[in-house]
Design an enzyme around this catalytic site. Structure first.
Site, mmCIF file in Angstrom:
data_model
loop_
_atom_site.group_PDB
_atom_site.id
_atom_site.type_symbol
_atom_site.label_atom_id
_atom_site.label_comp_id
_atom_site.label_asym_id
_atom_site.label_seq_id
_atom_site.Cartn_x
_atom_site.Cartn_y
_atom_site.Cartn_z
ATOM 1 N N ARG A 154 0.851 -1.184 0.000
ATOM 2 C CA ARG A 154 0.000 0.000 0.000
ATOM 3 C C ARG A 154 0.887 1.234 0.000
ATOM 4 O O ARG A 154 1.762 1.363 0.860
ATOM 5 C CB ARG A 154 -0.896 0.032 1.237
ATOM 6 C CG ARG A 154 -1.915 -1.089 1.341
ATOM 7 C CD ARG A 154 -2.506 -1.115 2.747
ATOM 8 N NE ARG A 154 -1.476 -1.358 3.746
ATOM 9 C CZ ARG A 154 -1.590 -1.039 5.037
ATOM 10 N NH1 ARG A 154 -2.692 -0.436 5.470
ATOM 11 N NH2 ARG A 154 -0.620 -1.306 5.887
ATOM 12 N N PHE A 252 -11.152 -1.002 4.036
ATOM 13 C CA PHE A 252 -11.657 -0.631 2.708
ATOM 14 C C PHE A 252 -13.168 -0.405 2.706
ATOM 15 O O PHE A 252 -13.822 -0.569 1.689
ATOM 16 C CB PHE A 252 -11.266 -1.675 1.652
ATOM 17 C CG PHE A 252 -9.802 -1.642 1.324
ATOM 18 C CD1 PHE A 252 -9.336 -0.909 0.250
ATOM 19 C CD2 PHE A 252 -8.879 -2.322 2.106
ATOM 20 C CE1 PHE A 252 -7.981 -0.848 -0.049
ATOM 21 C CE2 PHE A 252 -7.525 -2.269 1.831
ATOM 22 C CZ PHE A 252 -7.089 -1.535 0.747
ATOM 23 N N GLY A 260 -8.503 5.370 -6.750
ATOM 24 C CA GLY A 260 -7.566 5.821 -7.775
ATOM 25 C C GLY A 260 -6.225 5.157 -7.544
ATOM 26 O O GLY A 260 -6.150 4.075 -6.967
ATOM 27 N N CYS A 263 -2.713 1.156 -9.013
ATOM 28 C CA CYS A 263 -3.049 -0.275 -9.055
ATOM 29 C C CYS A 263 -4.506 -0.555 -9.405
ATOM 30 O O CYS A 263 -4.786 -1.189 -10.429
ATOM 31 C CB CYS A 263 -2.716 -0.925 -7.713
ATOM 32 S SG CYS A 263 -0.952 -0.967 -7.347
#
Length: 434
Positions: A154, A252, A260, A263
């Site tokens: 991340r 999430f 955006g 990935c």
């Protein structure tokens, strides 16, 4: 072990620095001489918390170096990682594998007889087969193994993700490659990072499936946010209520302007195209791609509505431009859809971001402020697009005094509606009810 990282972009640089920090000897190779010159001087060309300190320490220790010359670096390497870009191919939405195959052809000539070639780039299923075919064609007698080892980093938390991974996926059927990859990741045993050995094609699909599922989760909660606004419910309470179910989980489930970054947009689209080519369409993911694209554009409509139905001649202050906090990455950032739509509706936009201003200047034609309060001064409305910590504790009385109209559109829900209302703001969050 002696490792080479071909490509010193986000994935290659973070991986190379972390491998060096494990104690391996790492050479990062990139064709961009300006980037390599900066790295040799200890300058990190991307913003990732803690990366600059770790890079400098490992360069001083002699475990990390940078070059544009693959020839010397590859000669004695135990493993060569391919970490080049795989952007969306213009015209058809497939992943562009040009750089992967170019790197493969260069590596084929230079690699040691028993080297392990590791695909770190995100690639469609079957790419490893083609990499192996190219290697066999150029070096028919060499005992070179091809491995898939996708990254799950991340942006903004990449070092932590690399050093304390949920899992390390390795796709290979070679005993030698399995041994080499196990030794490369051996320093993570103390953190109990599980090595998941699967087939190469399975490994390639795991990466796409993981990103598509997370993108789907974001899109789901965004649609629930829209429903909350219609039904006078609060999406944050909905997210907590379902996130406490361990079958779902809380991560999430933060409503916002759409996903955006480097990935999710390209990987969901590439998976859709791969599935269509295999005559096994992924209807859920197709819908996720469509809904997310539409959502970012609809955020501009939300801002215009909050400003009384028109932004013509109005000054809009935008805080946050990068696609997420703790990165300077502008790729597919929601701001790239929202700001031009506001400008097309007649707004003057002035913006501020703690880290992405340099990158934003290349893709946005707006006024740039030197700080959040400079940005807000005299604006008709404040819009928060990226939830940087620096924006979570603004002096709200100062904000209100600086704004021409006390309108705040918080696309990340970082403030409480009741408190904002009590302070006299006209506050608009995402999915927060009436």
């Amino acid at each position: 072990m002696r490792l080479v990282m071909v490509g010193a972009g986000y994935v290659g640089l973070v991986s190379g620095v972390c491998f060096a920090d494990f104690g391996h000897d790492v050479v990062c190779v990139d064709k961009d001489p300006a980037k390599i010159a900066r790295l040799k001087n200890g300058e990190v060309p991307i913003f990732e918390p803690g990366l600059d300190t770790m890079l400098e320490a490992n360069m001083r220790a002699g475990r990390l170096s940078f070059t544009t010359d693959l020839t010397e670096a590859a000669r004695d390497a135990d493993a060569i990682f391919i970490a080049v870009g795989t952007p969306t191919r213009r015209g058809d939405g497939h992943a562009d594998l040009t750089y992967v195959y170019e790197a493969t052809r260069e590596i084929a000539v230079l690699a040691a007889e028993n080297a392990v070639i590791v695909t770190k780039s995100t690639v469609p299923v079957g790419t490893g087969d083609e990499v192996e075919r190219i290697l066999r064609e150029i070096r028919p007698g060499a005992n070179i193994s091809v491995v898939s080892n996708p990254e799950f980093l991340r942006e903004g938390a990449a070092i932590e993700d690399f050093k304390r991974p949920d899992r390390i996926v390795i796709g290979t059927d070679s005993d030698h490659a399995r041994y080499v990859m196990t030794e490369i990741y051996r320093p993570l045993y103390i953190n109990q990072g599980p090595l998941l050995f699967v087939s190469r094609r399975t490994s390639e699909l795991i990466k796409y499936a993981a990103n598509a599922f997370l993108a789907m989760k974001i899109t789901f909660i965004n649609e629930m946010a829209d429903l909350c606004e219609k039904l006078d419910a609060d999406v944050q309470d909905v997210a907590r209520g379902i996130g406490l179910d361990n079958r779902i989980g809380a991560k999430f489930l933060h409503a916002g302007p759409g996903y955006g970054g480097s990935c999710f947009p390209k990987d969901t689209l590439a998976l859709v195209k791969t599935a269509q080519d295999a005559n096994s369409p992924t209807r859920l993911i197709e819908t996720v791609v469509e809904v997310n694209s539409r959502r970012k554009k609809r955020m501009a409509e939300k801002i215009i509505a909050a400003c009384g139905g028109s932004v013509a001649g109005k000054r809009i202050a935008v805080l946050g431009l990068a696609f997420k906090p703790n990165t300077d990455d502008m790729r597919d950032a929601p701001s790239l859809d929202i700001i031009p739509a506001l400008q097309a509706a007649g707004a003057e936009v002035i913006a501020y971001d703690p880290e992405s201003m340099e990158q934003a200047r290349q893709v946005l034609n707006v006024g740039f402020a030197e700080g959040p309060y400079d940005c807000i001064e005299g604006a008709d409305a404040l819009v928060i697009i990226t939830e940087w910590n620096a924006f979570r504790a603004l002096d709200l009385k100062r904000v209100k005094a600086s704004l021409k109209s006390p309108v705040v559109v918080d696309l990340r829900n970082i403030y409480r509606p009741q408190e904002m209302k009590a302070l006299g703001f006209t506050y608009h969050g995402i999915g927060r009810g009436a």
